[in-house]
Each structure stands twice: as C-alpha cells, then as structure tokens.
Motif scaffolding. Structure first.
Motif, PDB file in Angstrom:
ATOM      1  N   ILE A  94     -31.287 -10.491  62.181  1.00 35.00           N
ATOM      2  CA  ILE A  94     -30.953 -10.928  60.821  1.00 35.00           C
ATOM      3  C   ILE A  94     -30.093 -12.173  60.893  1.00 35.00           C
ATOM      4  O   ILE A  94     -29.206 -12.284  61.746  1.00 35.00           O
ATOM      5  N   GLU A  95     -30.358 -13.108  59.988  1.00 30.60           N
ATOM      6  CA  GLU A  95     -29.520 -14.294  59.841  1.00 30.60           C
ATOM      7  C   GLU A  95     -28.993 -14.354  58.424  1.00 30.60           C
ATOM      8  O   GLU A  95     -29.692 -14.005  57.474  1.00 30.60           O
ATOM      9  N   VAL A  96     -27.735 -14.800  58.306  1.00 25.35           N
ATOM     10  CA  VAL A  96     -27.100 -14.988  57.001  1.00 25.35           C
ATOM     11  C   VAL A  96     -26.593 -16.422  56.940  1.00 25.35           C
ATOM     12  O   VAL A  96     -25.998 -16.922  57.900  1.00 25.35           O
ATOM     13  N   TYR A  97     -26.846 -17.080  55.808  1.00 25.47           N
ATOM     14  CA  TYR A  97     -26.432 -18.465  55.593  1.00 25.47           C
ATOM     15  C   TYR A  97     -25.628 -18.574  54.308  1.00 25.47           C
ATOM     16  O   TYR A  97     -25.815 -17.782  53.378  1.00 25.47           O
ATOM     17  N   LYS A  98     -24.764 -19.583  54.260  1.00 31.22           N
ATOM     18  CA  LYS A  98     -24.120 -19.951  53.005  1.00 31.22           C
ATOM     19  C   LYS A  98     -24.440 -21.417  52.733  1.00 31.22           C
ATOM     20  O   LYS A  98     -24.535 -22.231  53.671  1.00 31.22           O
ATOM     21  N   LEU A  99     -24.623 -21.745  51.466  1.00 34.43           N
ATOM     22  CA  LEU A  99     -24.888 -23.120  51.093  1.00 34.43           C
ATOM     23  C   LEU A  99     -23.604 -23.918  51.248  1.00 34.43           C
ATOM     24  O   LEU A  99     -22.538 -23.480  50.816  1.00 34.43           O
ATOM     25  N   GLN A 100     -23.683 -25.085  51.864  1.00 28.20           N
ATOM     26  CA  GLN A 100     -22.486 -25.894  52.120  1.00 28.20           C
ATOM     27  C   GLN A 100     -22.066 -26.733  50.921  1.00 28.20           C
ATOM     28  O   GLN A 100     -21.050 -27.413  50.977  1.00 28.20           O
ATOM     29  N   LYS A 101     -22.816 -26.689  49.840  1.00 26.57           N
ATOM     30  CA  LYS A 101     -22.471 -27.433  48.627  1.00 26.57           C
ATOM     31  C   LYS A 101     -21.854 -26.468  47.624  1.00 26.57           C
ATOM     32  O   LYS A 101     -22.539 -25.615  47.073  1.00 26.57           O
ATOM     33  N   GLU A 102     -20.570 -26.594  47.395  1.00 25.11           N
ATOM     34  CA  GLU A 102     -19.870 -25.711  46.468  1.00 25.11           C
ATOM     35  C   GLU A 102     -20.323 -25.975  45.043  1.00 25.11           C
ATOM     36  O   GLU A 102     -20.531 -27.110  44.625  1.00 25.11           O
TER      37      GLU A 102
ATOM     38  N   LYS B 160     -25.245 -21.417  58.963  1.00 22.46           N
ATOM     39  CA  LYS B 160     -25.428 -20.044  59.440  1.00 22.46           C
ATOM     40  C   LYS B 160     -24.069 -19.402  59.651  1.00 22.46           C
ATOM     41  O   LYS B 160     -23.218 -19.942  60.342  1.00 22.46           O
ATOM     42  N   VAL B 161     -23.865 -18.217  59.057  1.00 22.05           N
ATOM     43  CA  VAL B 161     -22.601 -17.496  59.215  1.00 22.05           C
ATOM     44  C   VAL B 161     -22.787 -16.186  59.975  1.00 22.05           C
ATOM     45  O   VAL B 161     -21.809 -15.503  60.273  1.00 22.05           O
ATOM     46  N   ALA B 162     -24.036 -15.857  60.289  1.00 22.41           N
ATOM     47  CA  ALA B 162     -24.292 -14.673  61.118  1.00 22.41           C
ATOM     48  C   ALA B 162     -25.691 -14.757  61.695  1.00 22.41           C
ATOM     49  O   ALA B 162     -26.628 -15.213  61.037  1.00 22.41           O
TER      50      ALA B 162
END
Length: 196
Positions: A71-79, A95-97
């Motif tokens: 599993i991969e988890v991402y966060k968008l870098q644009k707030e 990628k955060v995980a």
C-alpha cells in the motif's frame, strides 16, 4: 488537457497565523467513515478540512485482500487544493507511506503502520491518496457518476476536528482514471494541537 475545476467546499474557521509551531496532545482520536465497500479498484483520493491544527498518525483502510499487500499513501503538496485538480499530476504528490501489511479482508479494517505524520493546519484543505498496488482497495459509491467539472464534493463525515469530503476512486494503477463521487472507506487516527 486538465480542466481548471475547483470544487465547491463550505467555509470553515480561518487558518491560524501564529508563527509558533503547535504542540500536540498525546491523546489520539479517531474519525471513521464506513467499511461498506460497495465498489473498489486501485485507490481512492479524498480531501480533508481541519477545524483545528491536526496531526494524522495512522490510518485504517478497506481491502478485499486477506493476504499480504503493498500500500502507498500520498499527500498533495499544494495546500488548499482539492485532489480533483491534481489527480493526474504525480509530481505534485508526496509519498508518506509505502508499506506491506496483511489485509484483513472485506468489511474489516486493515491497519497501516509506518505512516509519516501529516500535519493539517486549522482551516486548511489537504488531499490524500491511498492505493493498493495491483488493486483491491474498497470504497463506497455515492450518488451518480458525473463530470468533475459539474460535481461538488459533499461533506461525508465530520466531527469537532475534521471534515472528510467525498472523493474519487482511482480505476488505474498509480495516478489517473478517476471516477466520482466515491467515499473513502477507512479511519484516521490523529491528535489535536494543545491550545496556547
């Protein structure tokens, strides 16, 4: 070409302007959506609005697998930007995980460990993307399919700290092939900032 769509999201309290980094409570809280899983594919993207400064520690997802999965988890870098505006732009996601876990199967939460903590400041919108490599993530249908240009992402689950909005299913590996509206099945474990 990518549309200039900006989903309509209701206002929340204004982001704090303090230059002091917040300290967070050691008490962990949970917000949960559902584990109905009426549909599924490779992944799900969704948006979170913080009503307070929040630090996400862990999450649980829904998969039909009861074997080892990646599993991969991402966060968008644009707030402050919805996932819908950047769903096919992998360079904007961090990628955060990247973890291998034993899936708990349909209807049961699968815990992720090794998640890099995600800070969401009060009033900010943060887009999240969860994907099962090879497919098998479950999510829940919501309403009828529509064009992202005409769809307003609705509040799905909320509490005193967070608002989770309906999102998009990802029907192709990694980034691309989104369908909506889709509701992410899962839960977030988080802490809130200690008031100054």
């Amino acid at each position: 070409p990518k549309s200039s769509f900006s989903p309509t999201l209701p206002p929340v309290p204004t982001k704090h302007s303090s230059s002091v980094a917040p300290s967070f409570s050691s008490v962990l809280r949970t917000i949960e959506t559902t584990f109905l899983g009426s549909n599924g594919s490779y992944g799900c993207m969704f948006d979170i609005r913080a009503k307070k400064d929040v630090l996400i520690h862990n999450m649980k997802i829904h998969t039909y697998h009861n074997t080892w999965i990646d599993i991969e988890v991402y966060k968008l870098q644009k707030e402050g930007v919805s996932h819908a505006e950047c769903s096919d732009l992998p360079s904007l996601w961090q990628k955060v995980a990247s973890v291998r876990v034993l899936g708990e199967g349909k209807g049961r939460p699968t815990s992720l460990t090794g998640l890099e903590k995600i800070l969401i400041s009060k009033g900010s919108l943060q887009a999240i993307y969860v994907t099962v490599i090879g497919g098998g993530l479950r999510y829940t249908n919501s309403g009828t399919l529509g064009s992202v240009d005409e769809y307003t992402f609705r509040e799905y689950v909320s509490n005193d700290d967070l608002i989770l909005y309906e999102g998009s299913g990802v029907a192709a590996p990694r980034f691309g092939g989104t369908v909506f509206p889709r509701r992410w099945d899962g839960s977030l474990e988080y802490s809130t900032a200690i008031p100054l």
